[in-house]
Write a protein that holds these residues in place. Sequence first.
Motif: not given
Length: 183
Positions: A116-123
């Motif tokens: 989830i953290g990696a996804g949020v960083f990408g967004i």
Amino acid sequence: MMAGEALILKVDVSDAVDVIYNSTGTPGPSSGQICTVDGPSLQCKPEYTQRSSLTSGLELRRMTPSDSGVYIIMDSRNKEVIHIYTVTVRDVQQSSIWKDGYQKGNEDGYSNGLGIGAGVFGIIALALGVILGMFGGPRVRPLMGTCVQRIRREDSSDRRRGDPSGGLQDEDVESGVALARPP
């Protein structure tokens, strides 16, 4: 002790001693005498030669669960027991510390949190790129145009100087863009 660690058996006598190993049920090397220490001299069975040395005691490196058992240091001449070591070697995945930590991480959702953290960083990175493109782009374009015009003025190969047609032939122009230079 954990697998991969070294076991040091104290051999604090000047007389020759035998090191005897008795397995505690784990499949592994057979029980019996594995080494003889006589002062600075060390003689071991072939399966122990590569991973044994004489330091402050008899050091057995790279211990595995199959090395679990009872190690006896015995006076070779008098057949007296000098030391008895009961050793249990645990594999890393079998240790309670590893199991508890791994289970806690899974239960607490660390693996999900990482995704989830990696996804949020990408967004966030994508949104930042869009915002900079929208607000920064109009400010950068005039600067780019100025740089291009300055380069064209300084370029000595500009073929339009001194030529009223600009040095362009009809077949060289398509939508106002020069396709090739005349010879």
